[in-house]
Write a protein that holds these residues in place. Sequence first.
Motif, PDB file in Angstrom:
ATOM      1  N   SER A  61       0.815  -1.220   0.000  1.00 22.68           N
ATOM      2  CA  SER A  61       0.000   0.000   0.000  1.00 22.68           C
ATOM      3  C   SER A  61       0.844   1.262   0.000  1.00 22.68           C
ATOM      4  N   GLY A  62       2.163   1.104  -0.026  1.00 25.13           N
ATOM      5  CA  GLY A  62       3.049   2.262  -0.078  1.00 25.13           C
ATOM      6  C   GLY A  62       2.993   3.133   1.158  1.00 25.13           C
ATOM      7  N   LEU A  63       2.922   2.516   2.327  1.00 23.52           N
ATOM      8  CA  LEU A  63       2.751   3.287   3.565  1.00 23.52           C
ATOM      9  C   LEU A  63       4.059   3.696   4.214  1.00 23.52           C
ATOM     10  N   GLY A  64       5.190   3.247   3.678  1.00 24.94           N
ATOM     11  CA  GLY A  64       6.468   3.660   4.245  1.00 24.94           C
ATOM     12  C   GLY A  64       6.923   2.761   5.379  1.00 24.94           C
ATOM     13  N   LYS A  65       8.063   3.121   5.956  1.00 27.86           N
ATOM     14  CA  LYS A  65       8.677   2.294   6.988  1.00 27.86           C
ATOM     15  C   LYS A  65       8.083   2.523   8.378  1.00 27.86           C
ATOM     16  N   GLU A  66       7.686   3.758   8.672  1.00 23.16           N
ATOM     17  CA  GLU A  66       7.130   4.075   9.982  1.00 23.16           C
ATOM     18  C   GLU A  66       5.604   4.009   9.909  1.00 23.16           C
ATOM     19  N   LEU A  67       5.024   3.152  10.727  1.00 27.15           N
ATOM     20  CA  LEU A  67       3.592   2.883  10.664  1.00 27.15           C
ATOM     21  C   LEU A  67       2.879   3.289  11.950  1.00 27.15           C
ATOM     22  N   VAL A  68       1.600   3.577  11.811  1.00 26.07           N
ATOM     23  CA  VAL A  68       0.709   3.776  12.958  1.00 26.07           C
ATOM     24  C   VAL A  68      -0.389   2.726  12.848  1.00 26.07           C
ATOM     25  N   VAL A  69      -0.533   1.907  13.879  1.00 24.47           N
ATOM     26  CA  VAL A  69      -1.516   0.823  13.873  1.00 24.47           C
ATOM     27  C   VAL A  69      -2.570   1.103  14.947  1.00 24.47           C
ATOM     28  N   GLN A  70      -3.830   1.001  14.551  1.00 28.30           N
ATOM     29  CA  GLN A  70      -4.920   1.202  15.498  1.00 28.30           C
ATOM     30  C   GLN A  70      -5.845  -0.005  15.510  1.00 28.30           C
ATOM     31  N   THR A  71      -6.290  -0.385  16.707  1.00 29.43           N
ATOM     32  CA  THR A  71      -7.337  -1.383  16.844  1.00 29.43           C
ATOM     33  C   THR A  71      -8.679  -0.645  16.909  1.00 29.43           C
ATOM     34  N   PRO A  72      -9.813  -1.346  16.712  1.00 29.45           N
ATOM     35  CA  PRO A  72     -11.090  -0.655  16.516  1.00 29.45           C
ATOM     36  C   PRO A  72     -11.527   0.246  17.660  1.00 29.45           C
ATOM     37  N   TYR A  73     -11.343  -0.209  18.909  1.00 34.64           N
ATOM     38  CA  TYR A  73     -11.902   0.531  20.034  1.00 34.64           C
ATOM     39  C   TYR A  73     -10.812   0.927  21.023  1.00 34.64           C
ATOM     40  N   GLY A  74     -11.038   2.040  21.717  1.00 34.23           N
ATOM     41  CA  GLY A  74     -10.087   2.500  22.725  1.00 34.23           C
ATOM     42  C   GLY A  74     -10.069   4.006  22.768  1.00 34.23           C
ATOM     43  N   ASP A  75      -9.678   4.568  23.922  1.00 32.45           N
ATOM     44  CA  ASP A  75      -9.673   6.015  24.095  1.00 32.45           C
ATOM     45  C   ASP A  75      -8.306   6.511  24.520  1.00 32.45           C
ATOM     46  N   SER A  76      -8.135   7.821  24.369  1.00 32.51           N
ATOM     47  CA  SER A  76      -6.947   8.529  24.862  1.00 32.51           C
ATOM     48  C   SER A  76      -5.636   7.920  24.368  1.00 32.51           C
ATOM     49  N   GLY A  77      -5.616   7.456  23.146  1.00 27.96           N
ATOM     50  CA  GLY A  77      -4.381   6.970  22.572  1.00 27.96           C
ATOM     51  C   GLY A  77      -3.922   5.613  23.079  1.00 27.96           C
ATOM     52  N   LYS A  78      -4.737   4.933  23.889  1.00 26.00           N
ATOM     53  CA  LYS A  78      -4.294   3.686  24.494  1.00 26.00           C
ATOM     54  C   LYS A  78      -4.282   2.524  23.507  1.00 26.00           C
ATOM     55  N   GLU A 106      -6.956  -8.886  16.006  1.00 22.80           N
ATOM     56  CA  GLU A 106      -7.841  -7.732  15.917  1.00 22.80           C
ATOM     57  C   GLU A 106      -7.914  -7.234  14.474  1.00 22.80           C
ATOM     58  N   GLN A 107      -9.080  -6.671  14.119  1.00 19.75           N
ATOM     59  CA  GLN A 107      -9.121  -5.863  12.909  1.00 19.75           C
ATOM     60  C   GLN A 107      -8.256  -4.637  13.168  1.00 19.75           C
ATOM     61  N   ILE A 108      -7.440  -4.252  12.206  1.00 19.83           N
ATOM     62  CA  ILE A 108      -6.564  -3.108  12.439  1.00 19.83           C
ATOM     63  C   ILE A 108      -6.563  -2.155  11.247  1.00 19.83           C
ATOM     64  N   LYS A 109      -6.270  -0.912  11.565  1.00 19.81           N
ATOM     65  CA  LYS A 109      -6.053   0.118  10.556  1.00 19.81           C
ATOM     66  C   LYS A 109      -4.560   0.440  10.579  1.00 19.81           C
ATOM     67  N   VAL A 110      -3.894   0.209   9.456  1.00 17.83           N
ATOM     68  CA  VAL A 110      -2.452   0.454   9.351  1.00 17.83           C
ATOM     69  C   VAL A 110      -2.255   1.713   8.513  1.00 17.83           C
ATOM     70  N   MET A 111      -1.639   2.731   9.114  1.00 16.43           N
ATOM     71  CA  MET A 111      -1.503   4.029   8.459  1.00 16.43           C
ATOM     72  C   MET A 111      -0.042   4.423   8.258  1.00 16.43           C
ATOM     73  N   ARG A 112       0.159   5.245   7.255  1.00 20.06           N
ATOM     74  CA  ARG A 112       1.445   5.905   7.108  1.00 20.06           C
ATOM     75  C   ARG A 112       1.612   6.885   8.275  1.00 20.06           C
ATOM     76  N   ARG A 113       2.776   6.940   8.860  1.00 17.45           N
ATOM     77  CA  ARG A 113       3.010   7.904   9.924  1.00 17.45           C
ATOM     78  C   ARG A 113       3.349   9.252   9.304  1.00 17.45           C
TER      79      ARG A 113
END
Length: 521
Positions: free
Chosen positions: A200-217, A238-245
């Motif tokens: 997906s061309g997201l680069g080397k540094e990634l941000v991964v999020q799981t569906p639920y959670g608050d305050s950056g946890k 978990e279902q995850i969202k993998v983002m470019r940082r």
Amino acid sequence: MPRATPSGPEAPEATVGTDAAFAPTVPAETALHTVRNISEVRHFFRTNDVPVFFIGATPFNLLGLDRWVRNFTYISYYDAWDGAHARVFTPVNKPYKEFGSGEEINNWLLLNPEVRSRMTKDLRPGVRPKVAMVFFDAETEHICEELGYDLILPPAELRSRLDSKIVTTQLGNEAGVPSVPNVLTTGTDWTTLRKVADESGLGKELVVQTPYGDSGKTTFFIANEADWDKYSSEIIGEQIKVMRRINNLPVAVEAVLTRSGTLVGPFLTELAGHSDLTPYQGGWCGNEMHPDVLTATQRTRATDLVQRMGDRLSKEGYRGFFEVDVLVDTDTDEVYLGELNPRISGASAITNVTAGAYADVPLFLFHLLEYMDVEFDLDIDEINARWEALSGADVWSQMIIKETSETVELLTATPATGQYQLDSNGALVFSRPAMDWHMLQNESEAFFLRIYGPGDYRWKGADLGILVTKGRLQVERNGSTQLSIRAKHFIDSVRAGFTGLPLSATEPVEATAGIGVKTQW
């Protein structure tokens, strides 16, 4: 910081449109049939005869709304005023109980006999109390249905589905609202994560999020296999969202989806991850509102983003208040959808003291209007345009002050709720009791809302209180956002007012971890 001695409710302060509690009642049958402008909105709420209750651990999120809405009451687990706030009701009988969530707190309050008696006091036949809160679930809905209350919020099942970061991203894609370049997948192993990110061309540094959670946890920054190993137990399966940082400016904005359209509130920057305020890396700990949050071009893009999300949410059957986190790429100037919070949020407190709120009405009143028994037909585009013109008139900040040390203590003294000011020697001193922060005039003043009082426990991560002030509390230094000297002085001064007795070293910490209520925003 001495604790004030309770001496009864403070005398009402006359401000524009904020004396609704003392206005005469206009019975529902003689009220306006169709509300068509702001003047009629103000009149409707100033003469409201239907009881409206905001229920929660504290009244923080909507504190001050009683200035605009007649018959508006806060049902709170903690009484920060020790009985001196005429519109705050706290049950006297609160036996020890461990709460695991904000929903549990609210359900306990709804079922409390003292609360039930208060909510039906002087209730006219045929009138159903209106109930709002931040956190609720299906059990909350069942309780309100049985007791004859109208829960003026979207269905819990819908709210829960929309709360997912995965669903938010999918709805944004359908609405033509861009997210930071990403791929949606399932957490498995490091090799697979790296493969889908590369494809997906997201680069080397990634941000991964799981569906639920608050305050950056539940947001994880992963640049190598060691980072993956550190967080993998919370990601695998978990279902995850993998983002470019990206280098981003996080911005919060609240909105209300009404039958007349989506009304967009002011844009606020976030305080996040400051070690003086929170022990959680990346954790939300406050907001700032000021004229330079966004450029004119960015604000136009962000407003369009929020309105598109509102249009998409309406197709899901959503109504009322919601909050959107917007991310501005500081390298490319792109504006992206971050997260959706389908509820009243921690930013609501500042949203309700904007110039737009005082010129018209607070944003939350449009949520109430959507759920009250009244017809309305408002020109939302005209209101949005006027509020955008007033967006540079306000500078406000708030800090959520958590316990950051490893201590577990029984509190013996705490700062009083009320207004503080910096004296001639620069010390922050108690000025006077106050019901809310609406009367603050300048940066030398602050309002502190105490959460935990003497007899409560504090532990790492516990919310001690909220400080609201005029002016900014963050500065840009060496390419990063840091707390200002004034902000740190406020924090140190507030913390100095908390004293307690450490628990015995032989007493297990696990036995005290649930004492009190971990307030959520």
